[in-house]
Design an enzyme around this catalytic site. Structure first.
Site, PDB file in Angstrom:
ATOM      1  N   LYS A  91       0.850  -1.205   0.000  1.00  0.00           N
ATOM      2  CA  LYS A  91       0.000   0.000   0.000  1.00  0.00           C
ATOM      3  C   LYS A  91       0.884   1.255   0.000  1.00  0.00           C
ATOM      4  O   LYS A  91       1.861   1.342   0.745  1.00  0.00           O
ATOM      5  CB  LYS A  91      -0.899  -0.047   1.229  1.00  0.00           C
ATOM      6  CG  LYS A  91      -1.657   1.227   1.541  1.00  0.00           C
ATOM      7  CD  LYS A  91      -2.925   1.370   0.739  1.00  0.00           C
ATOM      8  CE  LYS A  91      -3.647   2.678   1.083  1.00  0.00           C
ATOM      9  NZ  LYS A  91      -4.750   2.973   0.175  1.00  0.00           N
TER      10      LYS A  91
ATOM     11  N   CYS B 199      -3.551   7.707  -8.211  1.00  0.00           N
ATOM     12  CA  CYS B 199      -4.741   7.881  -7.372  1.00  0.00           C
ATOM     13  C   CYS B 199      -5.404   9.224  -7.677  1.00  0.00           C
ATOM     14  O   CYS B 199      -4.752  10.266  -7.648  1.00  0.00           O
ATOM     15  CB  CYS B 199      -4.375   7.770  -5.898  1.00  0.00           C
ATOM     16  SG  CYS B 199      -4.214   6.046  -5.407  1.00  0.00           S
TER      17      CYS B 199
ATOM     18  N   LYS C 134       3.196   3.499 -12.203  1.00  0.00           N
ATOM     19  CA  LYS C 134       1.768   3.148 -12.251  1.00  0.00           C
ATOM     20  C   LYS C 134       0.964   4.308 -12.828  1.00  0.00           C
ATOM     21  O   LYS C 134       1.017   5.429 -12.325  1.00  0.00           O
ATOM     22  CB  LYS C 134       1.264   2.794 -10.859  1.00  0.00           C
ATOM     23  CG  LYS C 134      -0.175   2.304 -10.860  1.00  0.00           C
ATOM     24  CD  LYS C 134      -0.537   1.671  -9.551  1.00  0.00           C
ATOM     25  CE  LYS C 134      -1.966   1.176  -9.530  1.00  0.00           C
ATOM     26  NZ  LYS C 134      -2.333   0.603  -8.241  1.00  0.00           N
TER      27      LYS C 134
HETATM   28  C1  LIG Z   1      -9.753   0.844  -1.381  1.00  0.00           C
HETATM   29  C2  LIG Z   1      -8.684   0.993  -2.414  1.00  0.00           C
HETATM   30  C3  LIG Z   1      -7.494   1.613  -2.090  1.00  0.00           C
HETATM   31  C4  LIG Z   1      -6.505   1.749  -3.049  1.00  0.00           C
HETATM   32  N1  LIG Z   1      -5.317   2.323  -2.699  1.00  0.00           N
HETATM   33  C5  LIG Z   1      -4.329   2.421  -3.594  1.00  0.00           C
HETATM   34  C6  LIG Z   1      -3.046   2.922  -3.229  1.00  0.00           C
HETATM   35  O1  LIG Z   1      -2.793   3.276  -2.087  1.00  0.00           O
HETATM   36  N2  LIG Z   1      -2.098   2.995  -4.190  1.00  0.00           N
HETATM   37  C7  LIG Z   1      -2.321   2.609  -5.472  1.00  0.00           C
HETATM   38  O2  LIG Z   1      -1.412   2.692  -6.304  1.00  0.00           O
HETATM   39  N3  LIG Z   1      -3.515   2.102  -5.846  1.00  0.00           N
HETATM   40  C8  LIG Z   1      -4.508   2.002  -4.935  1.00  0.00           C
HETATM   41  N4  LIG Z   1      -5.705   1.448  -5.306  1.00  0.00           N
HETATM   42  C9  LIG Z   1      -5.903   1.029  -6.706  1.00  0.00           C
HETATM   43  C10 LIG Z   1      -5.561  -0.450  -6.921  1.00  0.00           C
HETATM   44  O3  LIG Z   1      -4.211  -0.720  -6.632  1.00  0.00           O
HETATM   45  C11 LIG Z   1      -5.845  -0.873  -8.370  1.00  0.00           C
HETATM   46  O4  LIG Z   1      -5.037  -0.122  -9.245  1.00  0.00           O
HETATM   47  C12 LIG Z   1      -7.302  -0.672  -8.776  1.00  0.00           C
HETATM   48  O5  LIG Z   1      -8.150  -0.971  -7.713  1.00  0.00           O
HETATM   49  C13 LIG Z   1      -7.681  -1.532  -9.990  1.00  0.00           C
HETATM   50  O6  LIG Z   1      -7.570  -2.895  -9.725  1.00  0.00           O
HETATM   51  P1  LIG Z   1      -8.856  -3.815  -9.341  1.00  0.00           P
HETATM   52  O7  LIG Z   1      -9.884  -3.605 -10.400  1.00  0.00           O
HETATM   53  O8  LIG Z   1      -8.302  -5.214  -9.266  1.00  0.00           O
HETATM   54  O9  LIG Z   1      -9.337  -3.333  -8.007  1.00  0.00           O
HETATM   55  C14 LIG Z   1      -6.709   1.283  -4.364  1.00  0.00           C
HETATM   56  C15 LIG Z   1      -7.906   0.645  -4.675  1.00  0.00           C
HETATM   57  C16 LIG Z   1      -8.887   0.496  -3.716  1.00  0.00           C
HETATM   58  C17 LIG Z   1     -10.154  -0.214  -4.059  1.00  0.00           C
END
Ligand SMILES: Cc1cc2nc3c(=O)[nH]c(=O)nc-3n(C[C@H](O)[C@H](O)[C@H](O)COP(=O)(O)O)c2cc1C
Length: 432
Positions: A45, A139, A177
């Site tokens: 994270k 983000c 990213k």
């Molecule tokens: C609750 C939550 C918190 C997230 N926090 C971060 C983060 O701190 N850093 C980051 O690069 N991406 C963060 N993401 C994005 C995820 O790493 C990922 O890129 C995104 O959710 C797409 O993947 P998925 O469809 O499998 O969820 C977060 C996603 C969610 C749902």
């Protein structure tokens, strides 16, 4: 069983399934349990610098979209980067890496856009023995308003500049990213390559408002009567992510740049699709937040079985579909299919008829006793009937035989074999 061992920018893991930076990777307890379940790697994270404290909202952080069966299709979040102290995270990362040498452990970073801040955080993470860094330029909420996250990811010049700082001050592999909240995903990827990135990962979350409370007149999730856009992820975003991965994979200016595919990966099949479009591995977030860490078992067994069935190695899969992604003008307009309804499977619901008759090409006939048949002379093969039919496999698109005459256009099917160079192809004529 096929060998799923993966090496992504030199970072080895027993399989190509990593957890994306998010709550599942926020602490030692979670990451240890993820590794016990079999995940090949994690991106921790996102860590920030020891600046002003990170304070999350005290109300709901998530919104969602569901299918009719209440299956979670899309998740929206307004969460920030980690709100746990930097040193606590660093100590835990070091312990986890020492305990799990065979797993990939990459640290996600987001600090203010000045060289000193990046130099400082890189120095502090060096001691953890982590395998690499991922730069969170994605983000879209909370941190972006402070000039970080997608505020950087939306400006290719900033991406290039920060990536170059990271490469200057660290010898670790550097994954950039990307945010999908941009018009042309190729530009930030090109900038990352110019800055010296070893890879890109995508997608981060998509700007979204998932719902509006029609009594309080506020977006959800609602914090004391107000809401804000969040980041959308989960199965609903997979098509957008797949396209963006393919765009980068087939772009001459980023060809060969390793890609970590993210966005809605839930099953081995999703992962295989990302890999076929050029991703060297995949990262997962929403699916584990929905179903727990053990879904990796299905991913491992499913992908191994698939590779075994195909007689392919994992490396054969990566990028296998990229040559078949093309621009519209290169599609073979001489290829003709017609819808076919399997009468034995049809439940006579009439959805195909309603859709085609009311909104499309009036190409489905309905008899008085509700037998539905396709009128080839009117069928344009749009596929709408297949998509609205509730019975999987009941309606299929059947290619017409070469040499047959299409009753709709009167044209002979496949009377020229190579559409790309055929004189009737406007693009081929333009290229002459
Ligand atoms: C609750 C939550 C918190 C997230 N926090 C971060 C983060 O701190 N850093 C980051 O690069 N991406 C963060 N993401 C994005 C995820 O790493 C990922 O890129 C995104 O959710 C797409 O993947 P998925 O469809 O499998 O969820 C977060 C996603 C969610 C749902």
């Amino acid at each position: 069983m096929a060998d799923l061992t993966s090496s992504f920018v030199g970072i080895k893991s027993p399989n190509p399934f990593w957890l994306a930076s998010a709550p599942p990777t926020d602490k030692e307890y979670n990451v240890t349990r993820a590794f016990q379940a079999g995940w090949g790697g994690v991106v921790w994270k996102t860590l920030g610098s020891d600046g002003p404290p990170i304070v999350n909202v005290g109300g709901p952080r998530y919104g969602a979209i569901w299918g009719a069966d209440r299956r979670l299709l899309g998740l929206n979040n307004i969460e920030l980067i980690t709100d746990r102290p930097l040193q606590v995270n660093l100590d835990e990362i070091k312990r986890v890496k020492r305990a799990w040498r065979d797993r990939a452990l990459v640290i996600s970073l987001m600090v203010p856009c000045d060289e000193e801040s990046w130099k400082d955080i890189l120095r502090r993470i060096e001691d953890t023995e982590a395998d690499g860094v991922e730069l969170n330029f994605g983000c879209p909420h909370g941190m972006a308003e402070r000039g970080m996250g997608s505020a950087v990811g939306q400006v290719p010049e900033y991406i290039e500049m920060v990536t170059a700082w990271v490469k200057k001050h660290s010898r670790m592999p550097c994954i950039v990213k990307l945010t999908p909240n941009i018009a042309d995903i190729r530009k930030p990827a090109e900038a990352a390559r110019r800055g010296g990135a070893d890879a890109v990962s995508l997608i981060n979350t998509i700007n979204s408002i998932t719902a509006v409370d029609l009594d309080a007149f506020s977006p959800e999730p609602m914090i004391d009567g107000k809401g804000t856009h969040g980041g959308y992820c989960g199965p609903a975003v997979k098509p957008i992510a797949l396209n963006m991965v393919a765009e980068i994979a087939r772009n001459a200016d980023t060809r060969g740049l390793p890609i970590s595919g993210i966005g809605g990966v839930t099953t081995w099949r999703d992962a295989a699709e990302f890999m076929a479009l050029g991703a060297g591995n995949v990262q997962v977030c929403t699916a584990v937040m929905t179903y727990g860490f053990k879904i990796v078992h299905e991913m491992i067994s499913g992908l191994s079985q698939y590779l075994d069935d195909k007689g392919m190695a994992l490396s054969d899969l990566i990028g296998r579909a990229v040559p078949n992604v093309t621009d519209w003008q290169y599609l073979n307009l001489n290829y003709v299919t017609k819808a076919h309804i399997d009468q034995a499977a049809c439940i006579k619901c009439g959805r195909c008829y309603a859709a085609c008759e009311d909104t499309s090409h009036q190409a489905i006939a309905m008899s008085p006793d509700r037998v539905f048949t396709v009128k080839d002379e009117d069928c344009v093969a749009c596929n709408l009937c297949v998509n609205v039919c509730p019975v999987e496999g009941c309606i299929t698109m059947v290619p017409m035989a070469k040499g047959a005459t299409d009753p709709r256009t009167g044209r002979k099917v496949a009377d020229y074999a190579n559409w790309t160079t055929h004189p009737n192809n406007p693009m081929a004529r333009a290229a002459e």
